[in-house]
Design an enzyme around this catalytic site. Structure first.
Site, PDB file in Angstrom:
ATOM      1  N   HIS A 199       0.821  -1.214   0.000  1.00  0.00           N
ATOM      2  CA  HIS A 199       0.000   0.000   0.000  1.00  0.00           C
ATOM      3  C   HIS A 199       0.852   1.260   0.000  1.00  0.00           C
ATOM      4  O   HIS A 199       0.415   2.303  -0.465  1.00  0.00           O
ATOM      5  CB  HIS A 199      -1.018  -0.047   1.136  1.00  0.00           C
ATOM      6  CG  HIS A 199      -2.140  -0.977   0.817  1.00  0.00           C
ATOM      7  ND1 HIS A 199      -2.103  -2.305   1.158  1.00  0.00           N
ATOM      8  CD2 HIS A 199      -3.283  -0.786   0.101  1.00  0.00           C
ATOM      9  CE1 HIS A 199      -3.195  -2.895   0.691  1.00  0.00           C
ATOM     10  NE2 HIS A 199      -3.932  -1.999   0.055  1.00  0.00           N
ATOM     11  N   GLU A 441     -10.966 -10.999  -4.576  1.00  0.00           N
ATOM     12  CA  GLU A 441      -9.518 -10.867  -4.373  1.00  0.00           C
ATOM     13  C   GLU A 441      -8.939 -12.048  -3.602  1.00  0.00           C
ATOM     14  O   GLU A 441      -7.767 -12.064  -3.267  1.00  0.00           O
ATOM     15  CB  GLU A 441      -9.184  -9.533  -3.695  1.00  0.00           C
ATOM     16  CG  GLU A 441      -9.969  -9.230  -2.441  1.00  0.00           C
ATOM     17  CD  GLU A 441      -9.672  -7.837  -1.883  1.00  0.00           C
ATOM     18  OE1 GLU A 441      -8.676  -7.210  -2.283  1.00  0.00           O
ATOM     19  OE2 GLU A 441     -10.427  -7.391  -1.018  1.00  0.00           O
ATOM     20  N   ASP A 465      -4.440  -8.314  -4.326  1.00  0.00           N
ATOM     21  CA  ASP A 465      -4.552  -9.409  -3.359  1.00  0.00           C
ATOM     22  C   ASP A 465      -4.770 -10.743  -4.062  1.00  0.00           C
ATOM     23  O   ASP A 465      -4.298 -11.774  -3.582  1.00  0.00           O
ATOM     24  CB  ASP A 465      -5.691  -9.136  -2.370  1.00  0.00           C
ATOM     25  CG  ASP A 465      -5.234  -8.204  -1.270  1.00  0.00           C
ATOM     26  OD1 ASP A 465      -4.121  -8.417  -0.748  1.00  0.00           O
ATOM     27  OD2 ASP A 465      -5.958  -7.254  -0.938  1.00  0.00           O
ATOM     28  N   CYS A 512     -10.068  -3.250 -10.090  1.00  0.00           N
ATOM     29  CA  CYS A 512      -9.598  -2.047  -9.389  1.00  0.00           C
ATOM     30  C   CYS A 512      -8.206  -2.255  -8.804  1.00  0.00           C
ATOM     31  O   CYS A 512      -7.673  -1.378  -8.140  1.00  0.00           O
ATOM     32  CB  CYS A 512     -10.587  -1.614  -8.313  1.00  0.00           C
ATOM     33  SG  CYS A 512     -10.773  -2.818  -6.999  1.00  0.00           S
TER      34      CYS A 512
HETATM   35  C1  PEP Z   1      -6.574  -5.221  -4.525  1.00  0.00           C
HETATM   36  O1  PEP Z   1      -6.327  -6.049  -3.657  1.00  0.00           O
HETATM   37  O2  PEP Z   1      -6.308  -5.376  -5.735  1.00  0.00           O
HETATM   38  C2  PEP Z   1      -7.213  -3.946  -4.170  1.00  0.00           C
HETATM   39  C3  PEP Z   1      -7.651  -3.108  -5.086  1.00  0.00           C
HETATM   40  O3  PEP Z   1      -7.297  -3.616  -2.857  1.00  0.00           O
HETATM   41  P1  PEP Z   1      -6.031  -3.196  -1.979  1.00  0.00           P
HETATM   42  O4  PEP Z   1      -4.880  -2.944  -2.909  1.00  0.00           O
HETATM   43  O5  PEP Z   1      -6.398  -1.977  -1.224  1.00  0.00           O
HETATM   44  O6  PEP Z   1      -5.816  -4.385  -1.106  1.00  0.00           O
HETATM   45 MG    MG Z   2      -7.175  -5.877  -1.701  1.00  0.00          MG
END
Ligand code: PEP
Ligand code: MG
Length: 581
Positions: A199, A441, A465, A512
């Site tokens: 992140h 995910e 994920d 996403c």
């Molecule tokens: C993902 O896991 O692809 C996602 C969009 O959520 P995050 O990156 O916040 O875990």
């Molecule tokens: Mg995620």
């Protein structure tokens, strides 16, 4: 100064050329920003006054010692007073403020960190233990500083040449700390550890600042004020480059800036493939303040609002329903009628509520996201009410992260129903038809799609994920970063199956995760049938350009071939071919 090159993991594209500013781990716990030239002396005074006040406090402590107090106590206070008067504490941090423009807290901790390192090398155990005293004194000063008014940070993009060149070099930066850099007073980031889809990396990308992580040893090899080039596309950092190398990179920097300017012309162009298929391009945001950038890039809405960023870096203090409502409403209003997909709290793993809190043995597999929310129903209900209240001001969608089990879906829906009932009871307005979607995910979710499409209004694939859990690779761990492969056939199958299941059920499917913003993968995802892409606003126009140049009639047969292959090298080759079509 010797020139050297370090190789790591590229996380945020572009080239940054500037001076290294090393961030000590301790400094990450306090605010750190650069002070404008004209405020430097006021900042020096702020630190001086804090030092003086701690002196006074120690004096009072000494005067008020009971007669029968153990003698060590008096000696202890004396040692602290001596430390405080030593020029290493009373003068050196002031010089750091003046020389490096650091705010008082950062300057003090930078000096403490340097002193601590020197103490670590002392052999005498008694003297070595004095390090703890120094740290305690620093804590006292920091406490006083916290209560004093802060000098404003230097404005980003100002003409102060000093702050136009800062590159942060640190062992690690947490996502919450990364958020502090949103004022954009820094032009790049380099860290020793971290993965491409941690992140922290994601926030760096959303800030659109060149960054490279997993640069093992960077924070020890790079010296304060070294000249650095970050090649954020290649994941390379060059320290103290020669004039010739510098010149080459400046040219590349100029060319990239020109290319971006050209892309700006596409802002208002709809994203339609050559054969006339319209594609929805959405923005990923961390905070409502990202909405103007999303609008500016021409996003069709917000596909992922990572709401947990409202909860992080607050020492576990959960934002109230009203505080949250104001933030969600702010995003909804800023998007002017375009949909805003608010993901419910995805706390845990590399996004703890509080950085000092106890972390689970395997945090990525632990009490994260929806698991946490179902274990803390009051926190979840509060958030749901706040989101629903915001739905009275525009188009809101609710997205639930990390679902794997039918009962998790059912319980989440029941909680949404309860939140609605509470609002109805209180006669508070909301949109009763707010769509509710699931993040796909976890591989188990992608392998049990009928369970999801039956219950949910839409799906959003979290590839970050999904890759982590399919390939059993911690997305934050740079030692296994080379194994993190979006093109692994297993990953591609899961993505393709999800898109197909959504189409069959007649519900929207978006991606996403970071794959959606990677132009090298745009055609592959189009070929799989994806029609909704959600990414950082900074990536949106490049992806749009790729879409405008794509012809589904050519792409789809090639994608089918890719999906039949189980040979990674052949897949990688064929994906490259796709880009040439
Ligand atoms: C993902 O896991 O692809 C996602 C969009 O959520 P995050 O990156 O916040 O875990
Ligand atoms: Mg995620």
């Amino acid at each position: 100064m010797a020139s050297f090159t370090l190789h790591g993991i590229p996380v945020s594209r572009g080239i940054a050329i500037g001076r290294a500013h090393k961030l000590a781990p301790a400094a990450l716990d306090v605010k750190h920003y650069l002070v404008a030239e004209e405020h430097l002396e006021a900042e020096v005074t702020r630190l001086r006054q804090a030092l003086a006040q701690v002196h006074k406090e120690l004096q009072t402590l000494w005067n008020e010692l009971p007669k029968d107090a153990p003698t060590e106590l008096g000696a202890f206070i004396d040692v602290h007073a001596l430390i405080l008067s030593d020029p290493m504490i009373s003068e050196a941090p002031l010089d750091i403020i003046r020389a490096r423009h650091y705010n008082a807290e950062w300057a003090l901790l930078t000096q403490i960190d340097e002193l601590s390192a020197q103490f670590d090398e002392i052999e005498d155990p008694y003297l070595r233990e004095r390090k703890a005293d120094i740290q305690q004194v620093a804590e006292r000063v920091l406490k006083v500083l916290m209560g004093t008014e802060q000098i404003l940070p230097a404005a980003a993009g100002g003409d102060d040449e000093f702050q136009a060149q800062m590159i942060i070099v640190a062992h690690d930066i947490s996502p919450a700390d990364m958020l502090q850099f949103r004022d954009r007073s820094f032009i790049g980031f380099v860290t020793d550890v971290g993965g491409q889809n941690s992140h922290t990396a994601i926030v760096a990308r959303s800030l659109d600042i060149p960054a490279a992580v997993g640069m093992s040893g960077a924070s020890t090899l790079i010296e304060q004020d070294d000249w650095l080039i970050i090649d954020g596309d290649a994941g390379v950092v060059i320290a103290n480059p020669s004039a010739l190398v510098l010149e080459q990179y400046r040219e590349r920097q100029g060319a990239a800036a020109r290319a971006r300017k050209k892309l700006n012309k596409l802002k208002k162009t709809p994203a339609i493939t050559k054969d006339g298929t319209e594609i929805t391009l959405l923005a990923n945001i961390e905070l409502p303040d990202d909405c103007p950038a999303a609008m500016e890039a021409g996003a069709n809405g917000v596909g992922l609002f990572r709401s947990e960023f409202l909860f992080m870096g607050r020492n576990s203090r959960i934002p109230s329903e009203d505080e949250q409502f104001e933030q969600y409403k702010k995003a909804v209003v800023a998007m002017k009628g375009r949909p805003v997909t608010i993901r419910t709290l995805d706390i845990g793993a590399d996004k703890p509520l509080d950085q000092s809190e106890h972390t689970a043995l395997n945090p990525a597999l632990g009490l994260r996201a929806i698991r946490y929310c179902l274990a803390e129903p009051q926190i979840f209900l509060t958030q749901l009410r706040a989101i629903l209240r915001a739905s009275a001001f525009g188009k809101v969608k609710i997205l639930i992260p990390m679902l794997a089990h039918a009962f998790e879906i059912d319980q989440s829906l029941a909680m949404i129903a309860q939140a609605k009932a509470e609002l109805r009871e209180a006669k508070v307005k909301f949109d009763d038809t707010v769509p509710v979607g699931a993040m796909i995910e976890i591989p188990a979710a992608a392998l049990s799609l009928p369970m999801f499409v039956k219950r949910m209004d839409f799906l959003s694939i979290g590839t970050n994920d999904l890759i982590q859990y399919t390939l059993a690779i911690d997305r934050v761990d740079y030692e296994v970063a080379h194994l993190y492969n979006p093109l692994h056939p297993a990953v591609l199958q899961l993505i393709s199956m999800t898109i197909a299941a959504g189409h069959k059920a007649g519900i929207d499917v978006a991606v996403c995760g970071e794959m959606a913003g990677d132009v090298k993968l745009t055609r592959l995802l189009l070929g799989m049938g994806l029609r909704e892409f959600s990414m950082h606003p900074a990536q949106l126009l490049s992806v749009k350009q790729e879409i405008l140049n794509s012809d589904l009639a050519r792409i789809v047969p090639q994608t089918r071939k890719i999906m039949r292959s189980m040979e990674p090298a052949a897949i990688a080759d064929a994906v490259e071919q796709l880009q040439l079509m």
